[in-house]
Design a protein around this motif. Structure first.
Motif, PDB file in Angstrom:
ATOM      1  N   ALA A  68      -6.466   3.466   7.584  1.00  0.00           N
ATOM      2  CA  ALA A  68      -6.188   2.901   6.415  1.00  0.00           C
ATOM      3  C   ALA A  68      -5.775   1.947   6.886  1.00  0.00           C
ATOM      4  CB  ALA A  68      -5.265   3.588   5.910  1.00  0.00           C
ATOM      5  N   ILE A  69      -5.008   0.549   5.938  1.00  0.00           N
ATOM      6  CA  ILE A  69      -4.564  -0.705   6.386  1.00  0.00           C
ATOM      7  C   ILE A  69      -3.601  -0.703   5.357  1.00  0.00           C
ATOM      8  CG2 ILE A  69      -4.510  -2.753   6.369  1.00  0.00           C
ATOM      9  CD1 ILE A  69      -7.523  -3.162   7.989  1.00  0.00           C
ATOM     10  N   LEU A  70      -2.409  -0.718   5.767  1.00  0.00           N
ATOM     11  CA  LEU A  70      -1.271  -1.074   4.447  1.00  0.00           C
ATOM     12  C   LEU A  70      -0.262  -1.687   5.017  1.00  0.00           C
ATOM     13  CD1 LEU A  70      -0.883   2.353   5.320  1.00  0.00           C
ATOM     14  CD2 LEU A  70      -0.174   1.846   3.007  1.00  0.00           C
TER      15      LEU A  70
ATOM     16  N   LEU B  96       0.061  -3.257   8.820  1.00  0.00           N
ATOM     17  CA  LEU B  96       0.953  -1.811   9.822  1.00  0.00           C
ATOM     18  C   LEU B  96      -1.043  -1.061   9.480  1.00  0.00           C
ATOM     19  CD1 LEU B  96       1.425   0.927  11.411  1.00  0.00           C
ATOM     20  CD2 LEU B  96       2.787   1.492   9.057  1.00  0.00           C
ATOM     21  N   TRP B  97      -1.651  -0.068  10.806  1.00  0.00           N
ATOM     22  CA  TRP B  97      -3.109  -0.096  10.210  1.00  0.00           C
ATOM     23  C   TRP B  97      -2.996   1.721  11.224  1.00  0.00           C
ATOM     24  CZ3 TRP B  97      -6.362  -3.663  13.765  1.00  0.00           C
ATOM     25  CH2 TRP B  97      -6.688  -4.660  13.294  1.00  0.00           C
TER      26      TRP B  97
ATOM     27  N   LEU C 128      -1.409  -0.108   0.002  1.00  0.00           N
ATOM     28  CA  LEU C 128      -2.308  -0.395   0.735  1.00  0.00           C
ATOM     29  C   LEU C 128      -3.464  -1.065   0.301  1.00  0.00           C
ATOM     30  CD1 LEU C 128      -3.994   2.326   2.069  1.00  0.00           C
ATOM     31  CD2 LEU C 128      -5.216   3.282  -0.273  1.00  0.00           C
ATOM     32  N   GLU C 129      -4.494  -1.279   1.296  1.00  0.00           N
ATOM     33  CA  GLU C 129      -4.902  -2.840   1.038  1.00  0.00           C
ATOM     34  C   GLU C 129      -6.509  -2.374   1.651  1.00  0.00           C
ATOM     35  OE1 GLU C 129      -2.155  -5.348   0.637  1.00  0.00           O
ATOM     36  OE2 GLU C 129      -3.996  -5.595   0.064  1.00  0.00           O
TER      37      GLU C 129
ATOM     38  N   GLN D  92       0.170  -7.537  12.879  1.00  0.00           N
ATOM     39  CA  GLN D  92      -0.331  -6.508  12.922  1.00  0.00           C
ATOM     40  C   GLN D  92      -0.001  -5.565  13.951  1.00  0.00           C
ATOM     41  OE1 GLN D  92      -3.244  -8.371  13.427  1.00  0.00           O
ATOM     42  NE2 GLN D  92      -4.456  -8.556  10.612  1.00  0.00           N
ATOM     43  N   PHE D  93       0.130  -3.984  13.322  1.00  0.00           N
ATOM     44  CA  PHE D  93       0.466  -3.037  14.280  1.00  0.00           C
ATOM     45  C   PHE D  93      -0.924  -1.748  13.874  1.00  0.00           C
ATOM     46  CE2 PHE D  93       4.287  -5.245  14.134  1.00  0.00           C
ATOM     47  CZ  PHE D  93       4.611  -4.954  15.970  1.00  0.00           C
ATOM     48  N   ARG D  94      -0.568  -0.530  15.002  1.00  0.00           N
ATOM     49  CA  ARG D  94      -1.385   0.027  14.331  1.00  0.00           C
ATOM     50  C   ARG D  94      -0.986   2.010  15.338  1.00  0.00           C
ATOM     51  NH1 ARG D  94      -7.631   1.085  14.305  1.00  0.00           N
ATOM     52  NH2 ARG D  94      -7.767  -0.485  15.905  1.00  0.00           N
TER      53      ARG D  94
END
Length: 121
Positions: free
Chosen positions: A35-37, A44-45, A26-27, A3-5
């Protein structure tokens, strides 16, 4: 899953770019804040101006695109994790802050790179 932001100026524009240009899915989306993708084993946040990740630090620095990318480590008990790390000499950039998806804090690695510790709601 890694996970990365990334801090972004506009969450909707970021979603359009990552979905349309790079094939992310898009999750979840929390309005203009976050948003979380995902793509394969990467999540990716993207955090916009209203997100907790975009709040100024105690010394006045403001997270902005390009300089605050970081890995995200999920925590089951953020308070206990921060206490143990503080006791062992780890430095933190801020205090725990709350946002639409949970609580977070930033610590520095030995080189001064940001690592986010995040406890989901």
């Amino acid at each position: 899953m890694a996970q990365f932001r990334y801090i972004v100026d506009d969450v909707d524009a970021a979603i359009a770019f990552y979905q349309g240009k790079l094939g992310f899915t898009l999750e979840e989306q929390y309005g203009p804040a976050m948003a979380i993708l995902s793509k394969d084993d990467l999540q990716l946040w993207v955090a916009g101006p209203p997100a907790s990740a975009s709040k100024p630090m105690p010394d006045g620095r403001k997270p902005e695109p390009g300089g605050w990318g970081r890995i995200v480590i999920l925590a089951d008990d953020l308070d206990a994790m921060v206490a143990a790390m503080t006791e062992s000499g780890v430095t933190f950039r801020n205090q725990i802050v709350e946002g639409p998806g949970g609580r977070q804090i930033l610590c520095n690695d030995p080189s001064g790179n940001a690592v986010e510790l995040f406890e989901p709601s």
